[in-house]
Design a protein around this motif. Structure first.
Motif, PDB file in Angstrom:
ATOM      1  N   LEU B 302      -3.176 -27.589  26.339  1.00 59.65           N
ATOM      2  CA  LEU B 302      -2.794 -28.278  25.095  1.00 59.65           C
ATOM      3  C   LEU B 302      -4.003 -28.562  24.207  1.00 59.65           C
ATOM      4  CD1 LEU B 302       0.052 -30.761  26.023  1.00 59.65           C
ATOM      5  CD2 LEU B 302       0.122 -28.830  24.453  1.00 59.65           C
ATOM      6  N   THR B 303      -5.156 -28.907  24.818  1.00 64.76           N
ATOM      7  CA  THR B 303      -6.332 -29.192  23.987  1.00 64.76           C
ATOM      8  C   THR B 303      -6.729 -27.948  23.200  1.00 64.76           C
ATOM      9  OG1 THR B 303      -7.791 -28.634  25.803  1.00 64.76           O
ATOM     10  CG2 THR B 303      -7.322 -30.972  25.482  1.00 64.76           C
ATOM     11  N   GLY B 304      -6.642 -26.769  23.867  1.00 69.13           N
ATOM     12  CA  GLY B 304      -6.958 -25.533  23.164  1.00 69.13           C
ATOM     13  C   GLY B 304      -5.997 -25.297  22.012  1.00 69.13           C
ATOM     14  N   ILE B 305      -4.697 -25.477  22.293  1.00 69.95           N
ATOM     15  CA  ILE B 305      -3.689 -25.253  21.254  1.00 69.95           C
ATOM     16  C   ILE B 305      -3.899 -26.228  20.101  1.00 69.95           C
ATOM     17  CG2 ILE B 305      -1.209 -25.349  20.773  1.00 69.95           C
ATOM     18  CD1 ILE B 305      -0.823 -24.382  23.682  1.00 69.95           C
ATOM     19  N   ALA B 306      -4.217 -27.499  20.426  1.00 70.93           N
ATOM     20  CA  ALA B 306      -4.442 -28.493  19.379  1.00 70.93           C
ATOM     21  C   ALA B 306      -5.618 -28.079  18.496  1.00 70.93           C
ATOM     22  CB  ALA B 306      -4.706 -29.863  20.014  1.00 70.93           C
ATOM     23  N   ALA B 307      -6.696 -27.587  19.134  1.00 73.92           N
ATOM     24  CA  ALA B 307      -7.874 -27.189  18.356  1.00 73.92           C
ATOM     25  C   ALA B 307      -7.533 -26.045  17.417  1.00 73.92           C
ATOM     26  CB  ALA B 307      -9.008 -26.784  19.304  1.00 73.92           C
ATOM     27  N   ALA B 308      -6.815 -25.040  17.948  1.00 77.14           N
ATOM     28  CA  ALA B 308      -6.479 -23.884  17.114  1.00 77.14           C
ATOM     29  C   ALA B 308      -5.581 -24.308  15.956  1.00 77.14           C
ATOM     30  CB  ALA B 308      -5.800 -22.815  17.961  1.00 77.14           C
ATOM     31  N   THR B 309      -4.590 -25.178  16.254  1.00 78.95           N
ATOM     32  CA  THR B 309      -3.688 -25.626  15.197  1.00 78.95           C
ATOM     33  C   THR B 309      -4.464 -26.365  14.120  1.00 78.95           C
ATOM     34  OG1 THR B 309      -2.189 -26.012  17.028  1.00 78.95           O
ATOM     35  CG2 THR B 309      -1.422 -26.683  14.858  1.00 78.95           C
ATOM     36  N   GLY B 310      -5.376 -27.244  14.554  1.00 78.60           N
ATOM     37  CA  GLY B 310      -6.167 -28.000  13.596  1.00 78.60           C
ATOM     38  C   GLY B 310      -6.952 -27.092  12.668  1.00 78.60           C
ATOM     39  N   VAL B 311      -7.544 -26.035  13.242  1.00 81.10           N
ATOM     40  CA  VAL B 311      -8.337 -25.119  12.415  1.00 81.10           C
ATOM     41  C   VAL B 311      -7.426 -24.340  11.468  1.00 81.10           C
ATOM     42  CG1 VAL B 311      -9.784 -23.065  12.479  1.00 81.10           C
ATOM     43  CG2 VAL B 311     -10.224 -24.940  14.049  1.00 81.10           C
ATOM     44  N   LEU B 312      -6.258 -23.906  11.980  1.00 81.18           N
ATOM     45  CA  LEU B 312      -5.351 -23.137  11.134  1.00 81.18           C
ATOM     46  C   LEU B 312      -4.851 -23.971   9.964  1.00 81.18           C
ATOM     47  CD1 LEU B 312      -3.216 -21.134  13.722  1.00 81.18           C
ATOM     48  CD2 LEU B 312      -5.134 -20.369  12.362  1.00 81.18           C
ATOM     49  N   LEU B 313      -4.757 -25.321  10.166  1.00 81.71           N
ATOM     50  CA  LEU B 313      -4.237 -26.181   9.107  1.00 81.71           C
ATOM     51  C   LEU B 313      -5.283 -26.504   8.053  1.00 81.71           C
ATOM     52  CD1 LEU B 313      -1.998 -28.691  11.089  1.00 81.71           C
ATOM     53  CD2 LEU B 313      -1.310 -26.811   9.606  1.00 81.71           C
ATOM     54  N   GLY B 314      -6.549 -26.198   8.328  1.00 86.71           N
ATOM     55  CA  GLY B 314      -7.623 -26.573   7.411  1.00 86.71           C
ATOM     56  C   GLY B 314      -7.513 -25.860   6.071  1.00 86.71           C
ATOM     57  N   PRO B 315      -8.107 -26.429   5.014  1.00 86.38           N
ATOM     58  CA  PRO B 315      -8.066 -25.792   3.701  1.00 86.38           C
ATOM     59  C   PRO B 315      -8.911 -24.512   3.692  1.00 86.38           C
ATOM     60  CG  PRO B 315      -9.472 -27.724   3.652  1.00 86.38           C
ATOM     61  CD  PRO B 315      -8.860 -27.689   5.017  1.00 86.38           C
ATOM     62  N   ALA B 316      -8.362 -23.436   3.110  1.00 82.15           N
ATOM     63  CA  ALA B 316      -9.023 -22.134   3.135  1.00 82.15           C
ATOM     64  C   ALA B 316     -10.410 -22.187   2.501  1.00 82.15           C
ATOM     65  CB  ALA B 316      -8.154 -21.101   2.415  1.00 82.15           C
ATOM     66  N   ARG B 317     -10.560 -23.026   1.461  1.00 82.41           N
ATOM     67  CA  ARG B 317     -11.822 -23.093   0.740  1.00 82.41           C
ATOM     68  C   ARG B 317     -12.957 -23.567   1.662  1.00 82.41           C
ATOM     69  NH1 ARG B 317     -13.717 -27.144  -1.788  1.00 82.41           N
ATOM     70  NH2 ARG B 317     -11.794 -28.291  -1.506  1.00 82.41           N
ATOM     71  N   GLU B 318     -12.584 -24.454   2.621  1.00 80.49           N
ATOM     72  CA  GLU B 318     -13.625 -24.985   3.513  1.00 80.49           C
ATOM     73  C   GLU B 318     -13.774 -24.138   4.768  1.00 80.49           C
ATOM     74  OE1 GLU B 318     -12.457 -29.026   4.057  1.00 80.49           O
ATOM     75  OE2 GLU B 318     -13.353 -29.635   2.153  1.00 80.49           O
ATOM     76  N   LEU B 319     -12.689 -23.389   5.144  1.00 74.31           N
ATOM     77  CA  LEU B 319     -12.787 -22.534   6.330  1.00 74.31           C
ATOM     78  C   LEU B 319     -13.562 -21.256   6.015  1.00 74.31           C
ATOM     79  CD1 LEU B 319      -9.267 -22.763   7.949  1.00 74.31           C
ATOM     80  CD2 LEU B 319     -11.365 -23.883   8.656  1.00 74.31           C
ATOM     81  N   TRP B 320     -13.455 -20.762   4.784  1.00 72.51           N
ATOM     82  CA  TRP B 320     -14.162 -19.552   4.377  1.00 72.51           C
ATOM     83  C   TRP B 320     -15.152 -19.934   3.287  1.00 72.51           C
ATOM     84  CZ3 TRP B 320     -12.451 -15.549   7.419  1.00 72.51           C
ATOM     85  CH2 TRP B 320     -11.190 -15.702   7.992  1.00 72.51           C
ATOM     86  N   PRO B 321     -16.241 -20.603   3.653  1.00 73.88           N
ATOM     87  CA  PRO B 321     -17.144 -21.121   2.619  1.00 73.88           C
ATOM     88  C   PRO B 321     -17.714 -19.981   1.773  1.00 73.88           C
ATOM     89  CG  PRO B 321     -18.160 -21.258   4.774  1.00 73.88           C
ATOM     90  CD  PRO B 321     -16.740 -20.869   5.000  1.00 73.88           C
ATOM     91  N   SER B 322     -17.867 -20.266   0.496  1.00 73.64           N
ATOM     92  CA  SER B 322     -18.320 -19.233  -0.439  1.00 73.64           C
ATOM     93  C   SER B 322     -19.782 -18.873  -0.180  1.00 73.64           C
ATOM     94  CB  SER B 322     -18.154 -19.768  -1.854  1.00 73.64           C
ATOM     95  OG  SER B 322     -19.019 -19.088  -2.724  1.00 73.64           O
ATOM     96  N   THR B 323     -20.062 -17.572  -0.243  1.00 73.08           N
ATOM     97  CA  THR B 323     -21.466 -17.149  -0.159  1.00 73.08           C
ATOM     98  C   THR B 323     -21.931 -16.601  -1.503  1.00 73.08           C
ATOM     99  OG1 THR B 323     -20.720 -15.012   0.658  1.00 73.08           O
ATOM    100  CG2 THR B 323     -21.424 -16.610   2.299  1.00 73.08           C
ATOM    101  N   TYR B 324     -20.980 -16.411  -2.405  1.00 69.98           N
ATOM    102  CA  TYR B 324     -21.352 -15.912  -3.738  1.00 69.98           C
ATOM    103  C   TYR B 324     -20.556 -16.631  -4.784  1.00 69.98           C
ATOM    104  CZ  TYR B 324     -22.470 -12.707  -7.521  1.00 69.98           C
ATOM    105  OH  TYR B 324     -22.905 -12.182  -8.695  1.00 69.98           O
ATOM    106  N   PRO B 325     -21.008 -17.671  -5.426  1.00 67.66           N
ATOM    107  CA  PRO B 325     -22.347 -18.250  -5.288  1.00 67.66           C
ATOM    108  C   PRO B 325     -22.564 -18.926  -3.938  1.00 67.66           C
ATOM    109  CG  PRO B 325     -20.963 -19.665  -6.611  1.00 67.66           C
ATOM    110  CD  PRO B 325     -20.172 -18.415  -6.349  1.00 67.66           C
TER     111      PRO B 325
END
Lengths: 277, 377
Positions: B302-325
């Motif tokens: 369950l801890t693994g599933i909770a971690a994955a769910t938490g990451v999947l729920l995160g905002p895309a802008r912060e999960l894929w931080p911009s490199t350009y700029p």
């Protein structure tokens, strides 16, 4: 000479094998096809989702094939020979090292597939790779692809035309060279879409058309992996040329000794000299 | 508190935990989150890996991951190709033959491109780390033991292979010594031939003995399954296979209807699983000391599933931080906190059983402590 059917191939196992082969072809070949999944999103990260999906699907199907074949199609002798040959192959695999791409495991797999039949070759290929990965702690997403590539190699060795004597060894050596080369090309396909760091001319183009991707893939093979594939092909051919004869003889001897699929025959009359009571 | 007895956690639970973490890692390029995942897997492995030969595989996978990042950065530095304005170094440009047209060797290296390739390399490296953690934490033998009944024969073949591989290596050493004693110093192919053929012959003889022993002990005898059970199994498995094959067409071909792929795949998997469950009834086989699946196993998974769910729920802008700029990667709160849950198995998983090999005193102490625990519980 050959003893086909050490592992019995029933219609259901054949269906499972056909299914894993079809899905495997898609699993290896999706980057070359016009991939819907790859084209669905422009974000590069999502293009690898298709590959992850096939990792799961192929694992599932390989499990089904092994289950189907083992259900009623495998007896104690086949399991023992499978285990021991896979153990030898797994022990040989790290010895050869990944540096040259040349692997000793082929030179056992191909004669074994030849002697014990194609379904045995299929199972032996899959199990050798699985045992090797478990031994070295190398279980990962690449495993189903490697297992399938090896399984196909073993299966193909069992499908070769009937020949005897020195010609057979030449045939197997030639097959070893071809299969070693094709194995490299196929396995390139399984990780090539992940390698987004490649220069554009040899990299996978998500959602690109078939022609572009085929050209890029061939360029990628020529520029990067030929140095691994050619030593593997040559190494296989040389090893089988020099060791193929004795290895075939040893395998045929055990196939006779273990007397796989022996059919007892009863003569209609009791032979003379037996006590009659 | 019976689960505090020292024992090894079910390997399936560790694999679930590691796979879910790998999924979480595959859905982000944020270096802060990725480094957090490395730290988590490292801590859990350090505190819960058994003393076994394969427990070193975490370090091995970590090295492969570092190589991944290194290769990625080197290739980027050599061929470049990413947009960017902050030029760090200018490498000399190497001319290439015309059939490689479009590939540029050398040239400017930009900070943006370097960051992008480092992020991507790190992501792949972290996925490898998660897989390495699972390899280090679980014993392959135990994993094989908990295979479903339908895979029993294949599992036995793999077990035989695992047991035999070290023997084959030992046989090579023995033969080499014997040849040296006889004064044979062959080189090249002749040497390989002199070693490989006797090893193979010995191995095959051994396999015939093994087969006889297994046959004598009743291996491979199946319990009687009724005709109906057999037919149901066949129908379910074949239907599932067909559905799964059809689903690949739906997944890959663009002309196929959109909703075809995933539902067919899930349906096919469910049908086959049902076939397995029905088919498992034929066995009538019992397990020797099966690994239990208790509360700690549920919690770890369950801890693994909770971690994955938490990451999947995160905002895309912060999960894929911009490199350009190029910007400093933000620390997304929800995914980070969810990931922290995944470190709990370091305490949730039961303590490791002690190895008895270290001498009688340790053995006695181990037994004593185990009894003490039992009394306390």
């Amino acid at each position: 000479m050959t003893a086909p059917g050490v592992v019995r191939l029933r219609p259901r196992s054949a269906a499972a094998m056909a299914a894993v082969t079809i899905v495997g072809l898609f699993g290896f070949g999706w980057p070359l096809l016009d991939a819907r999944l790859a084209g669905a999103s422009s974000q590069t990260a999502h293009s690898s989702d298709a590959s992850w999906l096939f990792v799961g699907l192929l694992t599932l199907l390989l499990v089904i094939v092994l289950a189907e074949i083992s259900e009623g199609g495998i007896d104690a002798k086949a399991v023992a020979v499978l285990g021991v040959l896979a153990g030898c192959g797994a022990a040989l695999r790290p010895l050869s090292g990944g540096v040259t791409g040349f692997s000793f495991a082929f030179f056992l797999l191909i004669p074994a597939g030849r002697v014990f039949g194609r379904s045995f070759g299929f199972v032996l290929g899959a199990i050798t790779l699985l045992a090797s990965a478990l031994l070295t702690g190398g279980v990962g997403p690449w495993l189903p692809f490697e297992m399938l590539g090896f399984a196909w190699t073993g299966f193909g060795a069992g499908c070769l035309p009937r020949m005897t004597g020195r010609a057979e060894v030449y045939l197997l050596a030639g097959y070893g060279a071809v299969s070693g080369f094709l194995y490299g090309l196929l396995l390139n396909l399984s990780f090539w879409p992940f390698a987004q760091y490649l220069p554009q001319q040899i990299a996978f183009v998500p959602g690109g058309d078939v022609y572009t991707n085929v050209v890029h893939w061939i360029r990628f093979d020529l520029t990067t992996s030929l140095g691994f594939d050619i030593p593997r092909a040559v190494g296989n051919a040389i090893l089988i040329l020099f060791l193929g004869g004795p290895v075939l003889a040893a395998l045929r001897r055990v196939s006779r000794r273990a007397n796989f699929n022996a059919v007892p025959t009863f003569s209609p009359q009791p032979s003379e000299g037996l006590p009659t009571s | 508190m019976t689960h505090r007895l020292p024992r090894l956690l079910h390997p399936g639970a560790w694999w679930l935990w590691a796979t879910t973490l790998a999924i979480a890692a595959s859905r982000t390029t944020n270096p802060l989150l990725l480094v957090a995942i490395i730290a988590i897997t490292g801590y859990v492995v350090a505190s819960r890996r058994p003393a076994s030969p394969w427990s070193a595989s975490y370090a091995m996978f970590l090295t492969i991951g570092l190589v991944c990042i290194g290769v990625r950065l080197t290739l980027f530095a050599l061929v470049g190709g990413a947009p960017g304005t902050h030029i760090l170094v200018r490498l000399p440009v190497v001319p290439l033959p015309h059939w490689m047209a479009g590939v540029r060797l050398g040239g400017p290296i930009t900070a943006e491109g370097l960051a992008a390739s480092a992020y991507d390399g790190l992501r792949l490296g972290v996925i490898l780390c998660c897989i390495g953690a699972a390899n280090a934490l679980t014993s392959p033998r135990r994993l094989l033991k908990s295979l479903p009944g339908a895979l029993y024969e294949a599992g036995v073949a793999v077990t035989v292979a695992l047991a035999f591989a070290p023997q084959a290596v030992a046989a090579v050493g023995r033969l080499r010594a014997a040849r040296r004693i006889r004064g044979r110093h062959d080189r090249g192919v002749r040497r390989i031939r002199g070693l490989a053929i006797p090893v193979l012959e010995g191995a095959l003889d051994r396999s015939v003995d093994l087969a006889a022993a297994m046959d004598a002990r009743g291996f491979g005898r199946n319990g009687a399954a009724t005709q109906r059970v057999r037919r149901t199994t066949a129908a379910l498995t074949l239907a599932g296979l067909l559905a799964m094959v059809a689903s690949t067409y739906g997944l890959v071909a663009r002309s196929a209807p959109a909703g075809l792929g995933v539902p067919l795949l899930v349906g096919g998997a469910a049908l086959t699983a049902a076939g397995f469950i029905v088919g498992a009834k034929r066995g009538g086989r019992t397990r020797y000391r099966p690994d239990p699946w208790r509360l700690p196993e549920w919690l770890v998974a369950l801890t693994g599933i909770a971690a994955a769910t938490g990451v999947l729920l995160g905002p895309a802008r912060e999960l894929w931080p911009s490199t350009y700029p190029l910007v400093a990667p933000p620390l997304p709160a929800v995914p980070f906190l969810a990931l922290l849950v995944a470190v709990l198995p370091a305490w949730i998983a039961p303590p490791l059983p002690r190895v008895r090999a270290a001498g009688s005193t340790t053995a006695a102490r181990s037994v004593g402590s185990r009894q003490a625990v039992r009394v306390a519980s």
